[in-house]
Design a protein around this motif. Structure first.
Motif, PDB file in Angstrom:
ATOM      1  N   ASP A  66      22.921  17.143  93.565  1.00  0.00           N
ATOM      2  CA  ASP A  66      22.729  18.171  92.549  1.00  0.00           C
ATOM      3  C   ASP A  66      23.934  19.099  92.461  1.00  0.00           C
ATOM      4  O   ASP A  66      24.356  19.480  91.366  1.00  0.00           O
ATOM      5  CB  ASP A  66      21.465  18.970  92.865  1.00  0.00           C
ATOM      6  N   CYS A  69      26.821  17.360  90.779  1.00  0.00           N
ATOM      7  CA  CYS A  69      26.473  16.853  89.438  1.00  0.00           C
ATOM      8  C   CYS A  69      26.533  15.326  89.353  1.00  0.00           C
ATOM      9  O   CYS A  69      27.123  14.755  88.415  1.00  0.00           O
ATOM     10  CB  CYS A  69      27.364  17.498  88.373  1.00  0.00           C
ATOM     11  N   SER A 120      20.164  14.690  83.408  1.00  0.00           N
ATOM     12  CA  SER A 120      21.114  15.770  83.155  1.00  0.00           C
ATOM     13  C   SER A 120      21.915  15.566  81.877  1.00  0.00           C
ATOM     14  O   SER A 120      22.619  16.479  81.448  1.00  0.00           O
ATOM     15  CB  SER A 120      22.080  15.907  84.335  1.00  0.00           C
ATOM     16  N   PRO A 184      28.276  15.373  83.981  1.00  0.00           N
ATOM     17  CA  PRO A 184      27.273  16.353  83.530  1.00  0.00           C
ATOM     18  C   PRO A 184      27.744  17.779  83.760  1.00  0.00           C
ATOM     19  O   PRO A 184      28.465  18.066  84.718  1.00  0.00           O
ATOM     20  CB  PRO A 184      26.054  16.030  84.398  1.00  0.00           C
ATOM     21  N   ARG A 186      25.379  20.272  83.848  1.00  0.00           N
ATOM     22  CA  ARG A 186      24.227  20.986  84.373  1.00  0.00           C
ATOM     23  C   ARG A 186      23.527  20.090  85.380  1.00  0.00           C
ATOM     24  O   ARG A 186      23.753  18.876  85.425  1.00  0.00           O
ATOM     25  CB  ARG A 186      23.261  21.353  83.245  1.00  0.00           C
ATOM     26  N   SER A 187      22.674  20.683  86.203  1.00  0.00           N
ATOM     27  CA  SER A 187      21.882  19.937  87.170  1.00  0.00           C
ATOM     28  C   SER A 187      20.537  20.629  87.312  1.00  0.00           C
ATOM     29  O   SER A 187      20.289  21.673  86.711  1.00  0.00           O
ATOM     30  CB  SER A 187      22.618  19.852  88.515  1.00  0.00           C
ATOM     31  N   ARG A 192      22.512  25.496  86.181  1.00  0.00           N
ATOM     32  CA  ARG A 192      21.565  25.484  85.069  1.00  0.00           C
ATOM     33  C   ARG A 192      21.983  26.528  84.051  1.00  0.00           C
ATOM     34  O   ARG A 192      22.421  27.624  84.408  1.00  0.00           O
ATOM     35  CB  ARG A 192      20.147  25.801  85.555  1.00  0.00           C
TER      36      ARG A 192
END
Length: 482
Positions: A66, A69, A120, A184, A186-187, A192
């Motif tokens: 996380d 990412c 994601s 990505p 975001r995670s 976030r």
């Protein structure tokens, strides 16, 4: 295109990481002339390293996935597989094979990145379809690998070392795929963007709220926990971190709070308990079935059909997973008793596998895997139906960690040569008894649930009657004096 491109790449990645023609013949290869290891070394000293590595790497990899990412961990998984099969091809000796098992444990722990990356980069309305594509192509790759290996061994009479080379080539292809995946932004936990994230959570929650409502109606009032809605406390904690990025302490606090709230739900707790217990036993059966078959039918003197068996069990397991939605079972009411009956069936399968007849052992292995695939699909649905994506990731991780912890304890006591180091036939007797104990646990849980429900209904019946008598009009409908 934003959904299509990463989905195609993930499907290609999942197919080639699962295409392992050498896997059904790993034990014969290690005990054959190429590696010249003994059964005790393979079963009691090499294979347990994978279990321990998977356990100790799972939580750090979960957090790193996380935080980084997803994409770097996908590349880590692919590179670990390449190292694993290079060592399987070229390295010699027990210590080298133990190190190989460590790298394979690292690759297995990194699978979390594969199944969470897609969430994601796509919107919640595409989750179900994309997840189905990725899981289906992974099963197809596994089945294709097993079938390819068996055909090459049985028909073309190819030496097993060439299956290792083909598997290495497949892993090398998978190593290139993540390079083309978008990174990505975001995670689920560390990175976030609050405005968009809350909308995503509400969208994801609305799709599962109808199912969750049906489940909650069947439960007692104290077990109803709103697990599919975003937490206000979570939003406040995330805003403290600034610009949607959180520190490790904030994430760990959030995970602990969600853990406590999720496992207060009795339905989720019951299915999670079966998930952890059964997965522990399933891993043991999968890991040590080949040594059992090698003991029953030595590959040096006989043609073996492990590849066909793995192919058939994978395909039937996938079919059972697809048919779950057609079963006319009210899982909220009869779930524990169904788990009892089918866990007992799995125990019988394990006991019958432990025989001198290879065909009987093959057949009940297929039945065992099919039953597990059916039940784990039901368990996954029952758990996921009332959770948002963040809490599902947490519960999935916790259940897997508990399964691995139990498996490590079982491996240490039963398999590891430093403790009992039992022979494979004795091990399978213990594994069969293990599933029988699971069946007994859920028999009592199911009977207790039915008794509690009946007691609640009987207790509520007089109140309903009194209420109906109070609300009902006189028989004549009007006062006789008027």
């Amino acid at each position: 295109m934003s959904v299509f491109f990463p989905t195609v790449l993930l499907c290609v990645y999942g197919f080639f990481t699962s295409l392992r023609p050498c896997e059904p013949f790993l034990t014969p290869y290690l005990m054959g002339p190429d590696k010249n290891l003994t059964e005790t070394q393979v079963v009691n000293e090499i294979f347990p390293v994978w279990t321990y590595s998977y356990l100790f790497l799972l939580f750090p990899i979960f957090l790193a996935t996380d935080f980084l990412c997803y994409k770097p961990v996908l590349m880590l998984q692919a590179s670990s597989l390449v190292v694993t099969y290079v060592m399987l091809w070229r390295a010699q000796g027990m210590l080298a094979m133990q190190l190989l098992e460590f790298f394979f444990g690292l690759a297995t722990a990194s699978e979390v990145a594969y199944y969470s990356y897609i969430y994601s980069v796509v919107e919640p309305e595409h989750y179900q379809r994309v997840t189905a594509y990725c899981r289906s192509v992974t099963l197809f790759g596994s089945a294709a690998g097993s079938l390819t290996g068996q055909v090459l061994v049985s028909v073309a009479e190819v030496d097993t070392v060439y299956l290792v080379i083909i598997t290495l080539a497949s892993a090398s292809v998978s190593f290139l795929v993540p390079c083309f995946l978008p990174m990505p932004k975001r995670s689920l936990f560390f990175h976030r963007h609050e405005g968009a994230e809350e909308a995503r959570l509400r969208s994801s929650s609305s799709s599962s709220s109808r199912t969750a409502t049906r489940m909650e109606k069947a439960e007692d009032s104290e077990s109803r926990v709103p697990l599919n809605r975003p937490d206000i406390s979570r939003a406040s904690r995330s805003s403290e971190a600034g610009s949607g990025s959180r520190g490790l302490v904030a994430v760990l606090r959030m995970l602990f709070d969600d853990f406590v709230q999720c496992y207060r739900c009795r339905t989720l707790l019951a299915w999670s308990l079966w998930w952890a217990l059964a997965t522990c036993g399933y891993f043991q059966i999968i890991n040590y079935s080949q040594p059992l078959w090698e003991h029953i039918r030595p590959s040096e003197k006989n043609v073996i059909y492990n590849g066909y068996v793995e192919t058939l069990s994978t395909l039937l397991g996938a079919l059972a997973a697809l048919l779950v939605g057609c079963l006319p079972v009210t899982w909220a009411l009869w779930g524990e008793l169904a788990l009892c009956v089918l866990s007992l069936l799995m125990a019988v399968c394990v006991f019958v596998m432990n025989t001198e007849d290879i065909w009987l052992s093959y057949s009940f292995y297929v039945l065992f895997r099919t039953t597990y695939m059916l039940l784990i699909t039901v368990a996954t649905y029952q758990v996921a139906a009332s959770l948002n994506m963040q809490r599902y990731a947490l519960v999935f991780g916790v259940n897997t960690f508990v399964a691995l912890l139990l498996q490590s304890l079982l491996t240490l006591v039963v398999v590891d040569s430093s403790v009992l180091g039992l022979k494979v036939f004795t091990q399978f007797l213990i594994y069969g008894a293990y599933f029988a104990v699971i069946s007994v646990i859920f028999l009592f849980a199911g009977l207790y649930k039915l008794a509690s429900r009946r007691h609640s209904e009987q207790k509520a019946l007089p109140g309903r009657r009194a209420q109906s008598e109070t609300d009902s009009p006189p028989i004549g409908g009007t006062d006789s004096r008027t």
